[in-house]
Design an enzyme around this catalytic site. Structure first.
Site, PDB file in Angstrom:
ATOM      1  N   GLN A  82       0.913  -1.142   0.000  1.00  0.00           N
ATOM      2  CA  GLN A  82       0.000   0.000   0.000  1.00  0.00           C
ATOM      3  C   GLN A  82       0.948   1.186   0.000  1.00  0.00           C
ATOM      4  OE1 GLN A  82      -1.679   2.933  -0.011  1.00  0.00           O
ATOM      5  NE2 GLN A  82      -1.329   3.029   2.191  1.00  0.00           N
ATOM      6  N   SER A 124      12.070   2.711   1.353  1.00  0.00           N
ATOM      7  CA  SER A 124      11.679   4.057   0.907  1.00  0.00           C
ATOM      8  C   SER A 124      12.361   5.170   1.699  1.00  0.00           C
ATOM      9  CB  SER A 124      10.164   4.179   1.087  1.00  0.00           C
ATOM     10  OG  SER A 124       9.774   5.527   1.017  1.00  0.00           O
ATOM     11  N   GLU A 126      10.846   7.620   2.612  1.00  0.00           N
ATOM     12  CA  GLU A 126       9.868   8.021   3.638  1.00  0.00           C
ATOM     13  C   GLU A 126      10.324   7.578   5.031  1.00  0.00           C
ATOM     14  OE1 GLU A 126       6.404   9.333   4.208  1.00  0.00           O
ATOM     15  OE2 GLU A 126       7.266  10.560   2.618  1.00  0.00           O
ATOM     16  N   TYR A 148       2.653   4.701   6.848  1.00  0.00           N
ATOM     17  CA  TYR A 148       3.379   4.080   5.719  1.00  0.00           C
ATOM     18  C   TYR A 148       4.876   4.042   6.014  1.00  0.00           C
ATOM     19  CZ  TYR A 148       5.710   3.828   1.162  1.00  0.00           C
ATOM     20  OH  TYR A 148       6.544   3.495   0.125  1.00  0.00           O
ATOM     21  N   LYS A 152       7.340   0.803   6.456  1.00  0.00           N
ATOM     22  CA  LYS A 152       8.537   0.577   5.634  1.00  0.00           C
ATOM     23  C   LYS A 152       9.782   0.378   6.505  1.00  0.00           C
ATOM     24  CE  LYS A 152       7.311   0.533   1.245  1.00  0.00           C
ATOM     25  NZ  LYS A 152       7.564  -0.620   0.371  1.00  0.00           N
ATOM     26  N   ALA A 280       1.059  14.933   9.338  1.00  0.00           N
ATOM     27  CA  ALA A 280       2.492  15.145   9.626  1.00  0.00           C
ATOM     28  C   ALA A 280       3.202  15.087   8.284  1.00  0.00           C
ATOM     29  CB  ALA A 280       3.030  14.065  10.563  1.00  0.00           C
ATOM     30  N   GLU A 281       4.016  16.100   8.000  1.00  0.00           N
ATOM     31  CA  GLU A 281       4.630  16.223   6.668  1.00  0.00           C
ATOM     32  C   GLU A 281       6.102  15.807   6.714  1.00  0.00           C
ATOM     33  OE1 GLU A 281       4.795  16.053   3.519  1.00  0.00           O
ATOM     34  OE2 GLU A 281       3.715  17.862   2.873  1.00  0.00           O
TER      35      GLU A 281
HETATM   36  P1  NAP Z   1       2.370   1.281  -6.991  1.00  0.00           P
HETATM   37  O1  NAP Z   1       2.347   1.804  -8.391  1.00  0.00           O
HETATM   38  O2  NAP Z   1       1.399   1.795  -5.994  1.00  0.00           O
HETATM   39  O3  NAP Z   1       2.200  -0.322  -7.098  1.00  0.00           O
HETATM   40  C1  NAP Z   1       1.931  -1.094  -5.960  1.00  0.00           C
HETATM   41  C2  NAP Z   1       1.748  -2.540  -6.390  1.00  0.00           C
HETATM   42  O4  NAP Z   1       1.480  -3.336  -5.219  1.00  0.00           O
HETATM   43  C3  NAP Z   1       0.595  -2.790  -7.364  1.00  0.00           C
HETATM   44  O5  NAP Z   1       1.001  -3.749  -8.310  1.00  0.00           O
HETATM   45  C4  NAP Z   1      -0.478  -3.389  -6.445  1.00  0.00           C
HETATM   46  O6  NAP Z   1      -1.376  -4.228  -7.114  1.00  0.00           O
HETATM   47  C5  NAP Z   1       0.399  -4.206  -5.508  1.00  0.00           C
HETATM   48  N1  NAP Z   1      -0.277  -4.586  -4.262  1.00  0.00           N
HETATM   49  C6  NAP Z   1      -0.794  -3.766  -3.323  1.00  0.00           C
HETATM   50  N2  NAP Z   1      -1.302  -4.483  -2.317  1.00  0.00           N
HETATM   51  C7  NAP Z   1      -1.099  -5.793  -2.607  1.00  0.00           C
HETATM   52  C8  NAP Z   1      -1.407  -7.027  -1.960  1.00  0.00           C
HETATM   53  N3  NAP Z   1      -2.041  -7.068  -0.778  1.00  0.00           N
HETATM   54  N4  NAP Z   1      -1.046  -8.187  -2.542  1.00  0.00           N
HETATM   55  C9  NAP Z   1      -0.422  -8.163  -3.741  1.00  0.00           C
HETATM   56  N5  NAP Z   1      -0.116  -7.051  -4.414  1.00  0.00           N
HETATM   57  C10 NAP Z   1      -0.453  -5.884  -3.852  1.00  0.00           C
HETATM   58  O7  NAP Z   1       3.821   1.462  -6.361  1.00  0.00           O
HETATM   59  P2  NAP Z   1       5.228   1.797  -7.071  1.00  0.00           P
HETATM   60  O8  NAP Z   1       5.376   3.258  -7.192  1.00  0.00           O
HETATM   61  O9  NAP Z   1       5.389   0.923  -8.252  1.00  0.00           O
HETATM   62  O10 NAP Z   1       6.239   1.350  -5.935  1.00  0.00           O
HETATM   63  C11 NAP Z   1       6.710   0.006  -5.844  1.00  0.00           C
HETATM   64  C12 NAP Z   1       7.227  -0.248  -4.433  1.00  0.00           C
HETATM   65  O11 NAP Z   1       8.282   0.644  -4.146  1.00  0.00           O
HETATM   66  C13 NAP Z   1       6.215  -0.049  -3.319  1.00  0.00           C
HETATM   67  O12 NAP Z   1       6.510  -0.986  -2.304  1.00  0.00           O
HETATM   68  C14 NAP Z   1       6.489   1.354  -2.819  1.00  0.00           C
HETATM   69  O13 NAP Z   1       6.064   1.489  -1.475  1.00  0.00           O
HETATM   70  C15 NAP Z   1       7.990   1.386  -2.968  1.00  0.00           C
HETATM   71  N6  NAP Z   1       8.591   2.700  -3.184  1.00  0.00           N
HETATM   72  C16 NAP Z   1       8.156   3.489  -4.189  1.00  0.00           C
HETATM   73  C17 NAP Z   1       8.762   4.702  -4.421  1.00  0.00           C
HETATM   74  C18 NAP Z   1       8.317   5.609  -5.548  1.00  0.00           C
HETATM   75  O14 NAP Z   1       8.702   6.788  -5.538  1.00  0.00           O
HETATM   76  N7  NAP Z   1       7.559   5.117  -6.512  1.00  0.00           N
HETATM   77  C19 NAP Z   1       9.851   5.105  -3.614  1.00  0.00           C
HETATM   78  C20 NAP Z   1      10.287   4.261  -2.613  1.00  0.00           C
HETATM   79  C21 NAP Z   1       9.669   3.051  -2.413  1.00  0.00           C
HETATM   80  P3  NAP Z   1      -2.791  -3.693  -7.730  1.00  0.00           P
HETATM   81  O15 NAP Z   1      -2.483  -3.287  -9.137  1.00  0.00           O
HETATM   82  O16 NAP Z   1      -3.652  -4.901  -7.635  1.00  0.00           O
HETATM   83  O17 NAP Z   1      -3.257  -2.555  -6.871  1.00  0.00           O
HETATM   84  N1  GDD Z   2      -0.239  13.315  -3.330  1.00  0.00           N
HETATM   85  C1  GDD Z   2      -0.232  14.657  -3.207  1.00  0.00           C
HETATM   86  N2  GDD Z   2      -1.318  15.380  -3.653  1.00  0.00           N
HETATM   87  N3  GDD Z   2       0.830  15.250  -2.622  1.00  0.00           N
HETATM   88  C2  GDD Z   2       0.827  16.605  -2.536  1.00  0.00           C
HETATM   89  C3  GDD Z   2      -0.238  17.392  -3.004  1.00  0.00           C
HETATM   90  C4  GDD Z   2      -1.370  16.742  -3.574  1.00  0.00           C
HETATM   91  O1  GDD Z   2      -2.345  17.363  -3.989  1.00  0.00           O
HETATM   92  N4  GDD Z   2       0.073  18.701  -2.789  1.00  0.00           N
HETATM   93  C5  GDD Z   2       1.273  18.730  -2.213  1.00  0.00           C
HETATM   94  N5  GDD Z   2       1.742  17.464  -2.052  1.00  0.00           N
HETATM   95  C6  GDD Z   2       3.014  17.092  -1.414  1.00  0.00           C
HETATM   96  C7  GDD Z   2       2.864  16.065  -0.285  1.00  0.00           C
HETATM   97  O2  GDD Z   2       2.409  16.717   0.910  1.00  0.00           O
HETATM   98  C8  GDD Z   2       4.276  15.528  -0.203  1.00  0.00           C
HETATM   99  O3  GDD Z   2       5.066  16.367   0.609  1.00  0.00           O
HETATM  100  C9  GDD Z   2       4.796  15.642  -1.647  1.00  0.00           C
HETATM  101  O4  GDD Z   2       3.849  16.452  -2.355  1.00  0.00           O
HETATM  102  C10 GDD Z   2       4.954  14.306  -2.365  1.00  0.00           C
HETATM  103  O5  GDD Z   2       3.753  13.564  -2.220  1.00  0.00           O
HETATM  104  P1  GDD Z   2       3.488  12.204  -3.069  1.00  0.00           P
HETATM  105  O6  GDD Z   2       3.716  12.442  -4.504  1.00  0.00           O
HETATM  106  O7  GDD Z   2       2.137  11.702  -2.654  1.00  0.00           O
HETATM  107  O8  GDD Z   2       4.653  11.235  -2.611  1.00  0.00           O
HETATM  108  P2  GDD Z   2       5.285  10.900  -1.174  1.00  0.00           P
HETATM  109  O9  GDD Z   2       6.614  11.586  -1.117  1.00  0.00           O
HETATM  110  O10 GDD Z   2       4.334  11.126  -0.079  1.00  0.00           O
HETATM  111  O11 GDD Z   2       5.485   9.319  -1.287  1.00  0.00           O
HETATM  112  C11 GDD Z   2       6.028   8.731  -2.471  1.00  0.00           C
HETATM  113  O12 GDD Z   2       7.426   8.625  -2.368  1.00  0.00           O
HETATM  114  C12 GDD Z   2       7.889   7.765  -1.334  1.00  0.00           C
HETATM  115  C13 GDD Z   2       9.422   7.813  -1.366  1.00  0.00           C
HETATM  116  O13 GDD Z   2       9.861   8.934  -0.658  1.00  0.00           O
HETATM  117  C14 GDD Z   2       5.363   7.356  -2.649  1.00  0.00           C
HETATM  118  O14 GDD Z   2       5.731   6.827  -3.889  1.00  0.00           O
HETATM  119  C15 GDD Z   2       5.809   6.386  -1.579  1.00  0.00           C
HETATM  120  O15 GDD Z   2       5.298   5.086  -1.855  1.00  0.00           O
HETATM  121  C16 GDD Z   2       7.350   6.365  -1.577  1.00  0.00           C
HETATM  122  O16 GDD Z   2       7.839   5.478  -0.611  1.00  0.00           O
END
Ligand code: NAP
Ligand code: GDD
Length: 325
Positions: A82, A124, A126, A148, A152, A280-281
């Site tokens: 998630q 992450s 985060e 979250y 992590k 919390a940001e």
């Molecule tokens: P995403 O687009 O939200 O994809 C999440 C995936 O997890 C989807 O395929 C979703 O399947 C699957 N999933 C969720 N709950 C599940 C469950 N209970 N059982 C099986 N599959 C489940 O995330 P992403 O951006 O590709 O990120 C990939 C990973 O990297 C995540 O763990 C995220 O927390 C981590 N991460 C991401 C970032 C980033 O900036 N993108 C940075 C650091 C870490 P459905 O299609 O069925 O929903």
């Molecule tokens: N989503 C969102 N929507 N974020 C907003 C908005 C809005 O309308 N306006 C401002 N923000 C700010 C959030 O408060 C946050 O500080 C920043 O934009 C980034 O938000 P997201 O893009 O939702 O990403 P994230 O940093 O909270 O989390 C993502 O990155 C993580 C790695 O640092 C996700 O991909 C996480 O799964 C991942 O671990």
């Protein structure tokens, strides 16, 4: 003999890019998907015939163990989670089940079937949350700011613990924010580029956002999955920060996105909406990727400006036919 990789979260942003990369490297790619009533293969439609799908869920130990036993992968990439931070406040227990305990379930499956299978955990930035050091590196202490982030941190430490307890090749990639045209529209970058494209095409008049001052170290997802793969090709398992080393505010992202679309100044269009503020940001993230560069030879190839322009262009191209029709 080609290698076999099992990817959880293959339908997500990172899963799609990683699957492309591994197929290109000659892997047999197996994707674990959970049962849904609608098609969630949008991001991997172009390679769907090259992937084997198996049905399982991070909540269900039996399904994961059975999959690992049947597939016998060389490498497991645990990307499923998630992953949307605001949802972790409204669904904290479920987030813990998926994002924290889900990691243990995958590790337990590997331990039971074959502890020699290599394991990648999607950790992450985060976890750094209210940062105690700038830039953040592998040794920086964690201070998560959301359920979250807390989940992590658990996933990170259980990965390290299985490595140390059972001598498993288990690594934690601490990835900073990475984006693309395949990013979910709830995340701020894609929300901005989709919103800018809609304004450009006359489909919307405003873009409602939360905190514009938050700063993130944003890179391109295609670059970041390469780092995941490289981590599992090393002789020794270890943890790595993957980042660009540069940070930008949400406001800067907005400004460049409006300019890239030829809309000029963003101020007339952007409305700050308290609904998108967080309890919390995380104010500032900027990573130090020097270990990844030194050991893995990894460097990002797409710049921040290129990333924003790429995403804006992709959203305009996607929406334009709808307007013409
Ligand atoms: P995403 O687009 O939200 O994809 C999440 C995936 O997890 C989807 O395929 C979703 O399947 C699957 N999933 C969720 N709950 C599940 C469950 N209970 N059982 C099986 N599959 C489940 O995330 P992403 O951006 O590709 O990120 C990939 C990973 O990297 C995540 O763990 C995220 O927390 C981590 N991460 C991401 C970032 C980033 O900036 N993108 C940075 C650091 C870490 P459905 O299609 O069925 O929903
Ligand atoms: N989503 C969102 N929507 N974020 C907003 C908005 C809005 O309308 N306006 C401002 N923000 C700010 C959030 O408060 C946050 O500080 C920043 O934009 C980034 O938000 P997201 O893009 O939702 O990403 P994230 O940093 O909270 O989390 C993502 O990155 C993580 C790695 O640092 C996700 O991909 C996480 O799964 C991942 O671990």
């Amino acid at each position: 003999m080609s290698k076999t990789a099992l990817i959880t979260g293959i339908t997500g942003q990172d899963g799609s890019y990683l699957a492309e990369l591994l197929l290109g490297e000659g892997y047999r790619v197996v994707g674990m998907t959970r049962r849904t009533s609608t098609d969630v293969h949008e991001r991997i439609q172009h390679i769907v015939d090259d992937i084997e799908f198996v049905s399982g869920d991070l909540l269900d130990q039996t399904s994961i163990t059975t999959i690992v036993d049947n597939v016998r992968p060389d490498e497991v990439y645990n990307l499923a989670a998630q992953s949307f931070v605001p949802t972790s406040w409204s669904q904290p227990v479920l987030t813990g089940e998926f994002t924290a305990l889900g990691v243990t379930r995958v590790l337990e499956a590997i331990r039971a079937v074959d502890p020699k299978i290599k394991f990648y955990q999607a950790s992450s930035s985060e976890m750094f949350g209210k940062v105690v050091e700038v830039p953040q590196r592998e040794t920086t202490s964690f201070y998560p700011r959301s359920p979250y982030g807390v989940a992590k941190v658990y996933g990170h430490w259980i990965t390290v613990n299985y490595r140390e307890s059972y001598d498993m090749f288990a690594v934690s990639g601490i990835l900073f924010n990475h984006e693309s045209e395949r990013r979910g529209k709830e995340f701020v970058t894609r929300k901005i580029t989709d919103g800018v494209a809609r304004i450009k095409l006359g489909l919307e008049r405003e873009l409602r956002l939360g905190n514009l001052e938050a700063q993130r170290d944003w890179g391109f997802a295609g670059d970041y999955v390469r780092a995941m793969w490289l981590m599992l090709q090393q002789n020794e398992p270890d943890d790595y920060v993957i980042a660009t080393g540069r940070t930008h505010s949400v406001r800067e992202f907005v400004r460049i996105a409006f300019e890239a679309a030829g809309l000029g100044a963003y101020e007339p269009y952007v409305v700050q909406d308290p609904r998108f503020m967080r309890p919390a940001e995380v104010d500032l993230l900027v990573g130090d990727p020097s270990k990844a560069k030194r050991v893995l030879g990894w460097e990002p190839e797409v710049s921040f400006e290129q990333l924003v322009e790429m995403m804006v262009r992709a959203d305009i191209d996607r929406l334009a036919p709808q307007v013409r029709a």
